[in-house]
Design an enzyme around this catalytic site. Structure first.
Site: not given
Ligand SMILES: [Zn+2]
Ligand SMILES: [Zn+2]
Length: 588
Positions: A278, A307, A325, A327, A329, A409, A455
């Site tokens: 992010c 992580r 990920q 991912d 945004h 979410k 996200h």
């Molecule tokens: Zn994010």
């Protein structure tokens, strides 16, 4: 196995399973008086109990424990609850270091209760079934090492896993399911199909993708990229590390530090491996002055993040420490939210259907007690999530107050071929980061406004999704995902030249093909291709060479007979795109 149980049934199972755990602990201390007791909770599909013992339990021990448990169950002993003072509870457990630690952790004002059956009394909140005879069917499954409190610096305990059900039929069904799941275990298939490996020398939870696994992963990723480009996403590529200042601004060093790796010092500055993408995507957003004309901005990346996960929870590809990920945004204005959320759901279901999943469980999580951000924004965002789910006619559950502190979410679980649910997708509003990074855009009114930020990860992580795909298909990937789509099998060495011609013809068309040139017997080669779950086997001998053909066999064992090579190419190519794309039905 979480094949949708009613609430009553799952509550009943919890009681049965937890009661079985007590019976097991009772028997274990009878058989191994020196054993120290840790904890024995029910789980989603059974129960376990952790013991500190001199030597690990053998499978022979398990059989004996099981037999004695049956006797305790047959004796139908009543479970009796009692409450104790802290002093008394500590005195009762003077010989039990783990129980003592648990009691010491119970807040002063909370009652300390035990449950007793026969001569066995265990620290416990309950609830239980009325008596041991109300455990209709159980089975001990296996034993594994587990650290006390999951902490590798503490004692290594022996955890005995078992399961229990309300009937012998339900237990049998579950045991069959376990057998089926075992055959699909992605760690086993990963080895058999030569897809990936994990090495202690590299580190736990860090995956080495072998050529075939990397091939499948690449197909998944390319498909993902194409689908995102075609839906107005822009893809970026960002570094694996970033300075401490970035993570301070984002707040990760405050609320996510436990999952981050230690700082690396460079030129007197601290750098961190990224646990999330992010802040980097935000940097791109902030690279320019943004106006309402730039919105919505959809910034995506297959971003590698790292992580920290405790050693004990790592599991093949499903729980890893380094992951990719999928991912993105989305930054948008208030009037764009609903369309954006809908677009995300549309893309989600399209992707998941393309990968062969058609059964979904959707959960909407709303504002928790501790939350940041303007309540009005929470309301707008939550309602937009709710409305888009409803407009799509989707069944969903609501987890009131279950959202993250920074926004509401939607989570989506997918059901695999044998009924297991896997968490994949998450679509999450964030009212925290736009605030912390002071994100703005210039509105039509010429004023500065704060964009809404979402996200979203649709497959979750590529590693985990690969694990799910392997188990869903039992390693027999559909043609479009198969690392090797066809194997050419010459019957004898003299057919090798023609086999190479056929291979070349397929390869030229973009088909992933190999020739099995080993001087093995044809049947051995066919068997090998079946073990490797290659969709098409093209057997070639004299007749086929003469006719420009190949005898086609499928991995199912089906024999399609001799066919012109051009026809085989056409068929494989047709199956080389996901069905969802071929029929072009609208998703959702
Ligand atoms: Zn994010
Ligand atoms: Zn209990």
């Amino acid at each position: 196995m979480v094949i949708s149980e009613s609430k009553d049934l799952s509550e009943r199972r919890r009681r049965i399973r937890h009661s079985a755990a007590h019976v097991m602990a009772d028997v274990v201390v009878q058989m191994f008086p020196e054993a120290k007791l840790a904890i024995g909770p029910p789980t989603g599909d059974g129960f376990y109990y952790d013991f500190l013992v001199m030597e690990p339990f053998s499978s022979d021990d398990l059989e004996k424990i099981e037999a004695r448990m049956k006797a305790v169950i047959a004796a139908n002993l009543t479970f009796e609850r009692a409450e104790h003072t802290r002093e008394h509870a500590l005195a009762m457990n003077a010989e039990e270091p783990f129980k003592t630690e648990i009691i010491e952790g119970i807040p002063e004002d909370e009652p300390i209760s035990t449950y007793r059956h026969g001569g066995f009394e265990d620290l416990c909140e309950g609830p239980h079934v009325e008596s041991t005879g109300k455990i209709p069917a159980f089975k001990l499954l296996n034993v594994a090492g587990a650290y006390w409190r999951g902490d590798e610096r503490r004692n290594m305990l022996q955890r005995i896993y078992g399961t229990a059900f309300e009937s012998q039929d339900a237990l049998d069904e579950y045991l069959n399911h376990l057998e089926e799941a075992k055959l699909r275990d992605h760690r086993l298939l990963g080895r058999e199909l030569d897809l990936f490996s994990v090495h202690e020398e590299v580190g736990s939870g860090l995956v080495i993708w072998h050529p075939k696994g990397a091939r499948v992963k690449g197909i998944v990723e390319n498909f993902w990229r194409e689908e995102h480009y075609s839906r107005g996403y822009d893809l970026v590529s960002t570094p694996h590390i970033g300075r401490s200042t970035l993570w301070e601004t984002s707040g990760h060093l405050d609320f996510y530090a436990e999952s981050m790796y230690a700082a690396m010092d460079m030129d007197g500055q601290d750098y961190y491996l990224k646990p999330m993408n992010c802040p980097f995507h935000i940097m791109y957003y902030q690279n320019d002055l943004r106006s309402y004309r730039d919105l919505p901005m959809r910034i995506g990346e297959l971003g590698s993040v790292y992580r920290y996960e405790r050693g004990g929870v790592l599991h093949g590809l499903l729980r890893v420490r380094g992951m990719t990920q999928d991912d993105a945004h989305i930054f948008c204005s208030p009037d764009q939210i609903e369309e954006e959320v809908d677009g995300v759901l549309d893309l989600t279901f399209h992707l998941l259907r393309s990968f062969g999943f058609s059964d979904f469980q959707v959960m909407l999580s709303t504002m928790p007690e501790k939350a940041v951000g303007d309540p009005e924004r929470w309301e707008v965002a939550t309602e937009s999530l709710r409305r888009t789910l409803e407009a799509r006619g989707l069944d969903y559950q609501v987890d009131e107050g279950g959202g993250a502190f920074y926004g509401p979410k939607i989570d989506i679980h997918i059901r695999d071929a044998i009924g297991r649910l896997w968490q994949c997708t998450t679509v999450q509003f964030d009212f925290n980061l736009p605030e912390r990074f002071a994100l703005t855009y210039v509105g039509e009114d010429g004023e500065e406004h704060q964009p809404y930020m979402v996200h979203r990860a649709l497959l979750g992580s590529i590693e985990r999704f690969m694990g799910v795909l392997i188990e869903h298909y039992g390693g027999a990937f559909p043609v479009w995902l198969a690392p090797v789509q066809a194997v050419v099998i010459p019957i004898a060495d003299r057919h090798l030249e023609y086999a190479r011609q056929v291979e070349h013809q397929l390869a030229k068309s973009g088909i992933r093909v190999q020739t099995d040139a080993r001087s093995e017997r044809m049947n051995a080669k066919i068997r090998e291709a079946q073990v490797q779950k290659v969709p098409f086997m093209l057997v070639v001998g004299d007749r086929e060479a003469e006719a420009g053909a190949a005898a086609v066999r499928l991995r199912s064992g089906e024999d399609l007979g001799a066919q012109p090579v051009a026809d085989v190419v056409a068929r494989i190519l047709e199956e080389s795109t996901p069905e969802e794309r071929r029929v072009n039905v609208s998703p959702g």
